[in-house]
Design a protein around this motif. Structure first.
Motif, PDB file in Angstrom:
ATOM      1  N   VAL A  18       0.829  -1.202   0.000  1.00 25.87           N
ATOM      2  CA  VAL A  18       0.000   0.000   0.000  1.00 25.87           C
ATOM      3  C   VAL A  18       0.871   1.262   0.000  1.00 25.87           C
ATOM      4  N   LEU A  19       1.919   1.263   0.803  1.00 22.95           N
ATOM      5  CA  LEU A  19       2.802   2.431   0.874  1.00 22.95           C
ATOM      6  C   LEU A  19       3.520   2.669  -0.454  1.00 22.95           C
ATOM      7  N   ILE A  20       3.960   1.578  -1.092  1.00 19.56           N
ATOM      8  CA  ILE A  20       4.667   1.723  -2.373  1.00 19.56           C
ATOM      9  C   ILE A  20       3.738   2.291  -3.445  1.00 19.56           C
ATOM     10  N   VAL A 195      -8.874  -3.388  -0.821  1.00 13.68           N
ATOM     11  CA  VAL A 195      -7.708  -2.528  -0.605  1.00 13.68           C
ATOM     12  C   VAL A 195      -7.487  -1.619  -1.821  1.00 13.68           C
ATOM     13  N   GLY A 196      -7.718  -2.151  -3.012  1.00 12.37           N
ATOM     14  CA  GLY A 196      -7.522  -1.341  -4.213  1.00 12.37           C
ATOM     15  C   GLY A 196      -8.454  -0.149  -4.276  1.00 12.37           C
ATOM     16  N   ILE A 203      -6.690   8.318  -1.606  1.00 16.24           N
ATOM     17  CA  ILE A 203      -6.062   8.504  -0.291  1.00 16.24           C
ATOM     18  C   ILE A 203      -4.560   8.368  -0.484  1.00 16.24           C
ATOM     19  N   ARG A 204      -3.899   9.497  -0.579  1.00 19.00           N
ATOM     20  CA  ARG A 204      -2.480   9.404  -0.844  1.00 19.00           C
ATOM     21  C   ARG A 204      -1.690  10.637  -0.417  1.00 19.00           C
ATOM     22  N   ARG A 205      -2.362  11.643   0.116  1.00 20.02           N
ATOM     23  CA  ARG A 205      -1.686  12.910   0.340  1.00 20.02           C
ATOM     24  C   ARG A 205      -1.081  13.052   1.737  1.00 20.02           C
ATOM     25  N   LEU A 212      -3.285   5.000   7.894  1.00 26.58           N
ATOM     26  CA  LEU A 212      -4.555   4.284   8.017  1.00 26.58           C
ATOM     27  C   LEU A 212      -4.729   3.266   6.886  1.00 26.58           C
ATOM     28  N   ALA A 213      -4.326   3.638   5.679  1.00 26.27           N
ATOM     29  CA  ALA A 213      -4.428   2.702   4.555  1.00 26.27           C
ATOM     30  C   ALA A 213      -3.532   1.488   4.782  1.00 26.27           C
TER      31      ALA A 213
END
Length: 254
Positions: A18-20, A195-196, A203-205, A212-213
């Motif tokens: 998720v982080l990548i 998850v996708g 949600i990425r900022r 949380l993601a």
């Protein structure tokens, strides 16, 4: 490899993925991209899919937990029946009584040592165990009662052998995984989709959203691992044990 290590790696891997993806999307987004501009229909679909998947996960966990409880009941029923046989033959002549008890002890000793290991490693019961139980059956059914008192105990003993045999058969049928492959396909596919959809909401900022993601992905990985761990009642995780046999026959396996 320890199951706890597998769990830790699976949760860490889910969070890292998720982080990548978040990092890549953040650096490839166009300058005019607005993260807050998410259509309401996407938010609604994301919420509904998440709810449906949560229900499916809950049902799967309940199913494997119930299967584990049923497996424990099979063991307990079999051990109780064999204990009743050992106790009820006390009214038989000494030679008959001792032979039956020796054969029961031999069967129990085989179950808690050799057969239990075979169940855990190969997912099956042993042929030797079946023959030892059959010997107990023959010991009881081939004996001809010599008095009315012995005759009154004969049929209950036969019934207890039947109970033990039925419980053994049920135990043999419970040694393998309880979740069909198609269910696993649905669970894993649902996890990927759920998850996708996080990224569909963009949600990425912020650091809070990213954390949380990652935690959400790790939680789903944990729940899937929990289902897999309980899926084989006699070989993985918190397994059904041979304690009911050992409580009635403490010398078994010694």
């Amino acid at each position: 490899m320890s199951e706890w290590l597998v769990l830790a790696l699976a949760m860490a891997a889910a969070a890292v993925v998720v982080l990548i993806v978040t990092f890549v999307r953040h650096h490839t987004a166009s300058e005019d991209d607005d993260p807050s501009d998410t259509p309401d229909v996407i938010e609604y679909m994301t919420m509904m899919i998440g709810v449906v998947y949560a229900i499916v996960l809950g049902l799967a966990i309940a199913g494997v937990w119930e299967a584990r409880g049923v497996a424990e009941d099979h063991v307990r029923t079999e051990a109780n029946a064999l204990h009743e046989i050992s106790e009820r033959v006390r009214i038989y002549p000494a030679d008959v009584r001792d032979r039956i008890r020796e054969d029961v002890d031999a069967y129990v000793d085989h179950v808690v040592t050799t057969e239990w290991k075979t169940m855990a490693e190969q997912g099956r019961v042993t042929e030797r165990g079946g023959k030892l139980l059959e010997r107990v059956r023959h010991d009881i059914t081939d004996y001809e009662p010599r008095s009315d008192f012995e005759a009154q105990a004969y049929q209950p003993l036969v019934d207890q052998v039947t109970v033990a045999d039925t419980a053994r058969t049920a135990r043999a049928e419970s040694t393998g995984p309880t979740m069909p492959g198609v269910v696993w396909f649905g669970l894993i596919t649902g996890a990927v989709v759920t998850v996708g959809l996080i990224f569909a909401l963009q949600i990425r900022r912020t650091l809070r959203e990213v954390v949380l993601a990652g935690l959400f992905a790790a939680l789903i990985a944990f729940l899937l691992f929990l289902i897999w761990d309980f899926d084989a009642p006699y070989s993985r995780g918190i397994t059904a044990t041979a304690d009911p046999f050992l409580s009635h026959f403490p010398r078994a396996g010694g």
